[in-house]
Design a protein around this motif. Structure first.
Motif, mmCIF file in Angstrom:
data_model
loop_
_atom_site.group_PDB
_atom_site.id
_atom_site.type_symbol
_atom_site.label_atom_id
_atom_site.label_comp_id
_atom_site.label_asym_id
_atom_site.label_seq_id
_atom_site.Cartn_x
_atom_site.Cartn_y
_atom_site.Cartn_z
ATOM 1 N N THR A 276 0.850 -1.184 0.000
ATOM 2 C CA THR A 276 0.000 0.000 0.000
ATOM 3 C C THR A 276 0.892 1.242 0.000
ATOM 4 O O THR A 276 2.101 1.165 0.224
ATOM 5 C CB THR A 276 -0.899 0.039 1.238
ATOM 6 O OG1 THR A 276 -0.078 0.202 2.412
ATOM 7 C CG2 THR A 276 -1.729 -1.232 1.353
ATOM 8 N N GLN A 277 0.267 2.378 -0.215
ATOM 9 C CA GLN A 277 1.025 3.629 -0.193
ATOM 10 C C GLN A 277 1.652 3.861 1.178
ATOM 11 O O GLN A 277 2.803 4.299 1.286
ATOM 12 C CB GLN A 277 0.099 4.795 -0.561
ATOM 13 C CG GLN A 277 0.808 6.136 -0.664
ATOM 14 C CD GLN A 277 -0.110 7.229 -1.182
ATOM 15 O OE1 GLN A 277 -0.922 6.991 -2.074
ATOM 16 N NE2 GLN A 277 0.005 8.425 -0.634
ATOM 17 N N ASP A 278 0.906 3.554 2.237
ATOM 18 C CA ASP A 278 1.449 3.724 3.591
ATOM 19 C C ASP A 278 2.645 2.810 3.828
ATOM 20 O O ASP A 278 3.614 3.201 4.492
ATOM 21 C CB ASP A 278 0.369 3.438 4.637
ATOM 22 C CG ASP A 278 -0.661 4.557 4.739
ATOM 23 O OD1 ASP A 278 -0.382 5.669 4.242
ATOM 24 O OD2 ASP A 278 -1.741 4.311 5.310
ATOM 25 N N ALA B 116 5.662 4.322 1.959
ATOM 26 C CA ALA B 116 6.117 5.532 2.640
ATOM 27 C C ALA B 116 6.859 5.186 3.928
ATOM 28 O O ALA B 116 7.894 5.790 4.253
ATOM 29 C CB ALA B 116 4.935 6.449 2.930
ATOM 30 N N PHE B 117 6.360 4.200 4.669
ATOM 31 C CA PHE B 117 7.010 3.761 5.904
ATOM 32 C C PHE B 117 8.374 3.140 5.598
ATOM 33 O O PHE B 117 9.353 3.378 6.316
ATOM 34 C CB PHE B 117 6.111 2.758 6.626
ATOM 35 C CG PHE B 117 6.606 2.354 7.991
ATOM 36 C CD1 PHE B 117 6.751 3.297 8.995
ATOM 37 C CD2 PHE B 117 6.912 1.034 8.273
ATOM 38 C CE1 PHE B 117 7.202 2.934 10.266
ATOM 39 C CE2 PHE B 117 7.374 0.665 9.536
ATOM 40 C CZ PHE B 117 7.513 1.618 10.528
ATOM 41 N N ALA C 81 7.203 13.692 5.866
ATOM 42 C CA ALA C 81 6.227 12.620 5.667
ATOM 43 C C ALA C 81 5.415 12.860 4.402
ATOM 44 O O ALA C 81 5.085 11.915 3.667
ATOM 45 C CB ALA C 81 5.311 12.519 6.883
ATOM 46 N N GLU C 82 5.107 14.115 4.120
ATOM 47 C CA GLU C 82 4.339 14.451 2.923
ATOM 48 C C GLU C 82 5.112 14.101 1.657
ATOM 49 O O GLU C 82 4.518 13.607 0.683
ATOM 50 C CB GLU C 82 3.982 15.939 2.925
ATOM 51 C CG GLU C 82 2.988 16.353 3.974
ATOM 52 C CD GLU C 82 3.601 16.481 5.373
ATOM 53 O OE1 GLU C 82 2.826 16.573 6.350
ATOM 54 O OE2 GLU C 82 4.851 16.475 5.490
ATOM 55 N N ASP D 33 5.130 10.317 1.231
ATOM 56 C CA ASP D 33 3.814 9.894 0.746
ATOM 57 C C ASP D 33 3.664 10.189 -0.744
ATOM 58 O O ASP D 33 3.097 9.385 -1.500
ATOM 59 C CB ASP D 33 2.702 10.618 1.515
ATOM 60 C CG ASP D 33 2.484 10.046 2.913
ATOM 61 O OD1 ASP D 33 2.895 8.895 3.153
ATOM 62 O OD2 ASP D 33 1.901 10.754 3.751
ATOM 63 N N GLU E 59 2.985 7.530 -3.678
ATOM 64 C CA GLU E 59 1.827 7.642 -4.569
ATOM 65 C C GLU E 59 2.261 7.539 -6.021
ATOM 66 O O GLU E 59 1.632 6.841 -6.833
ATOM 67 C CB GLU E 59 1.098 8.968 -4.333
ATOM 68 C CG GLU E 59 -0.095 9.171 -5.267
ATOM 69 C CD GLU E 59 -0.849 10.463 -5.015
ATOM 70 O OE1 GLU E 59 -1.588 10.894 -5.932
ATOM 71 O OE2 GLU E 59 -0.709 11.047 -3.922
#
Length: 271
Positions: free
Chosen positions: A217-219, A222-223, A253-254, A257, A261
């Protein structure tokens, strides 16, 4: 200095700091146990070993004597102040997509680094790669200079992620197969490389379910870009661990993300 001008300078410095980390400048230009940005870090390739240059503000061995135009030309055209072509081991093929404003923000950040009077080390390359004059022909065939152009129908976050991935972080430079001449094969861009950075392979990071990261997933992505832990609980190693440590882990964080994406929006590719 007027308050407005002072705020503008701070804004430029902060943008330069973030882009410096996104561009992994310290990752390549700092040798193990070496002074920051003083060069000397070996970069293995099928053509031999490249040694990263000193980019501290030292006027003799670094880039302290470079003008703004020298710096912009190096990043956007892959040409030194003396008019010499750079090897694409220096990823000007991606940095050319940066805006001029962002290039100069990076320079402003580097200009505040401690200068180090460390000479550059000569590359150790196979004989046929030791000539620089063919690089002009290589550029004519494989290099397309120009600033990143946003895609209007996509959102701001996607375009930010595309800009960071394609221009600053140059993800495709490591995660894409190359042809006999060392140029990225566009049809399989981001699909991993058998002979990647520092002599190792790099994984497919397209959203392929079988070969890439299509189950992430995107999360999750990003993590991973923040601390290096994948969905299975394993941690990044080798070059990617270094990328996260000096690069993506220092972004906001942005921004992580946004990169996630964009990467997960790529077409899935299997090789």
């Amino acid at each position: 200095m007027e308050p407005a001008a002072d705020a503008s300078a701070q804004s430029t410095a902060e943008r330069g700091r973030l882009l410096f980390h996104a561009g992994l400048c310290a990752g390549c230009h700092t040798a193990e146990d070496g002074a920051p940005l003083a060069g000397g870090r070996p970069i293995e390739s099928p053509y031999g070993t490249f040694y990263a240059s000193n980019i501290t503000p030292d006027p003799e061995h670094g880039i302290g004597g470079w003008s703004d135009e020298d710096f912009v030309r190096a990043l956007s055209e892959g040409v030194s102040p003396d008019g010499e072509h750079y090897y694409p081991a220096f990823p000007y093929t991606a940095f050319t997509k940066l805006t001029r404003e962002d290039m100069l923000a990076i320079k402003a950040y580097i200009d505040d680094v401690e200068p180090v009077a460390q000479p550059n080390r000569e590359h150790d390359l196979v004989w046929y790669a030791d000539w620089r004059w063919p690089l002009g022909l290589w550029k004519a065939l494989f290099f397309e200079p120009g600033t990143f152009q946003p895609v209007p129908e996509r959102g701001d976050a996607w375009n930010r992620g595309a800009y960071l991935s394609e221009a600053a972080a140059h993800c495709a430079e490591c995660h894409s197969p190359r042809n006999l001449f060392g140029a990225i094969i566009d049809d399989v861009r981001y699909a991993g490389a058998d002979a990647g950075v520092e002599g190792g392979s790099t994984p497919n990071i397209t959203p392929s379910k079988d070969q890439g990261i299509g189950s992430w997933t995107q999360d999750m992505l990003a993590f991973y870009l923040e601390i290096g832990m994948d969905p299975d609980g394993d941690f990044a190693g080798g070059a990617m661990a270094h990328v996260i440590d000096v690069g993506t882990g220092k972004l906001s964080a942005e921004d992580r993300d946004a990169i996630a994406e964009y990467i997960l929006s790529l077409p899935p590719i299997e090789r």
